[in-house]
Design an enzyme around this catalytic site. Structure first.
Site, mmCIF file in Angstrom:
data_model
loop_
_atom_site.group_PDB
_atom_site.id
_atom_site.type_symbol
_atom_site.label_atom_id
_atom_site.label_comp_id
_atom_site.label_asym_id
_atom_site.label_seq_id
_atom_site.Cartn_x
_atom_site.Cartn_y
_atom_site.Cartn_z
ATOM 1 N N CYS A 109 0.839 -1.208 0.000
ATOM 2 C CA CYS A 109 0.000 0.000 0.000
ATOM 3 C C CYS A 109 0.869 1.251 0.000
ATOM 4 C CB CYS A 109 -0.897 0.040 1.242
ATOM 5 S SG CYS A 109 -2.009 -1.356 1.340
ATOM 6 N N ARG B 246 -7.798 -4.461 -3.228
ATOM 7 C CA ARG B 246 -7.342 -3.284 -4.006
ATOM 8 C C ARG B 246 -8.310 -3.071 -5.161
ATOM 9 N NH1 ARG B 246 -2.392 -2.499 -1.700
ATOM 10 N NH2 ARG B 246 -1.542 -4.422 -0.842
HETATM 11 C C1 BEZ Z 1 0.629 -4.636 1.870
HETATM 12 O O1 BEZ Z 1 1.837 -4.806 1.912
HETATM 13 O O2 BEZ Z 1 0.131 -3.575 1.529
HETATM 14 C C2 BEZ Z 1 -0.242 -5.812 2.195
HETATM 15 C C3 BEZ Z 1 0.176 -7.065 1.856
HETATM 16 C C4 BEZ Z 1 -0.637 -8.157 2.153
HETATM 17 C C5 BEZ Z 1 -1.843 -7.952 2.822
HETATM 18 C C6 BEZ Z 1 -2.251 -6.665 3.131
HETATM 19 C C7 BEZ Z 1 -1.453 -5.584 2.820
#
Ligand code: BEZ
Length: 246
Positions: free
Chosen positions: A56, A139
């Site tokens: 993110c 997402r």
């Molecule tokens: C992230 O790194 O944004 C992420 C990765 C896996 C699950 C949720 C967030």
């Protein structure tokens, strides 16, 4: 046992062609009314799983870096996650102060990031997909046009960062379709030939095959024509600002 309303809340999925579900939200840039505040502009409403997570963070930095490029195409960005306002503020401050990614640093996120602790908006937009997570939004990317209509939707799983070239390409392609009444073929980019919608009658099919005008028809249903990159960009990027409220 879940009530029918709870089940419907989770599986509520706006579709392409629907009016974007309306909501009022608290954001890092103050309160917004969506899509009403964005009348006359395109907008991209996107969700991410959580603040202070690495994928993110890389996405927010990239979107913030590209914000002006999207703005020149008359498009505003709005993010959302199921976190509170103070978490959002702390995360965005950390990004600016500490995080470097692919040569980007000191990145200030100036577009609104919605707090949605209650998941009310995420549920309205089908951003909660329980097979992936019951508490984090996937997402999701909603492209909303200047009339508040959802024009495209893309979903990615939690582990997959979005491709921002594709988000920009999709935006420009839809704007080109609207401006020139054409469709865009696979992997289209400005400067590539565009598609003329298929003939809807035998007469038009015959005309397409015999006309010597600008169309290049491989068969009656597959006709393309040239569309200059400059003409596309002039139309898309120099549009007068039609915004009513922004
Ligand atoms: C992230 O790194 O944004 C992420 C990765 C896996 C699950 C949720 C967030």
């Amino acid at each position: 046992m879940e009530t029918l309303q709870q089940v419907q809340d989770v599986v509520s999925m706006p579709r392409i062609g629907d009016k974007a579900p309306s909501f009022k939200a608290v954001t890092t840039q103050g309160e917004i009314h969506f899509p009403e505040d964005y009348n006359g502009k395109w907008s991209i409403l996107f969700s991410h799983p959580a603040d202070f997570t690495p994928v993110c963070t890389s996405e927010f930095m990239t979107f913030a870096h590209l914000e002006d490029k999207f703005a020149k195409a008359n498009c505003k960005l709005i993010g959302l996650s199921i976190d509170g306002l103070y978490s959002h503020i702390a995360w965005l401050r950390t990004i600016k102060d500490k995080i470097e990614f692919k040569g980007m640093k000191n990145i200030e996120v100036k577009f609104p990031l919605i707090e949605d602790i209650s998941m009310e908006i995420a549920k309205k937009y089908g951003m909660i997909q329980p097979g992936e997570s019951e508490t984090q939004a996937v997402r999701a990317v909603f492209f909303v046009d200047p009339k508040g209509i959802i024009r495209a939707i893309i979903y990615y799983p939690l582990s997959l960062g979005r491709n921002f070239d594709e988000l920009y390409r999709a935006l420009i392609a839809m704007q080109t379709s609207d401006a020139f009444n054409v469709a865009t073929p696979a992997d289209w980019n400005p400067g590539d030939d565009v598609i003329i919608s298929p003939a809807g009658s035998c007469g038009v099919a015959e005309e397409r095959m015999t006309s010597t005008d600008e169309l290049d028809c491989k068969d009656w249903f597959f006709c393309t024509k040239k569309l200059d990159k400059e003409e596309v960009l002039k139309n898309i990027l120099k549009k007068p600002d039609l915004a009513l409220n922004n």
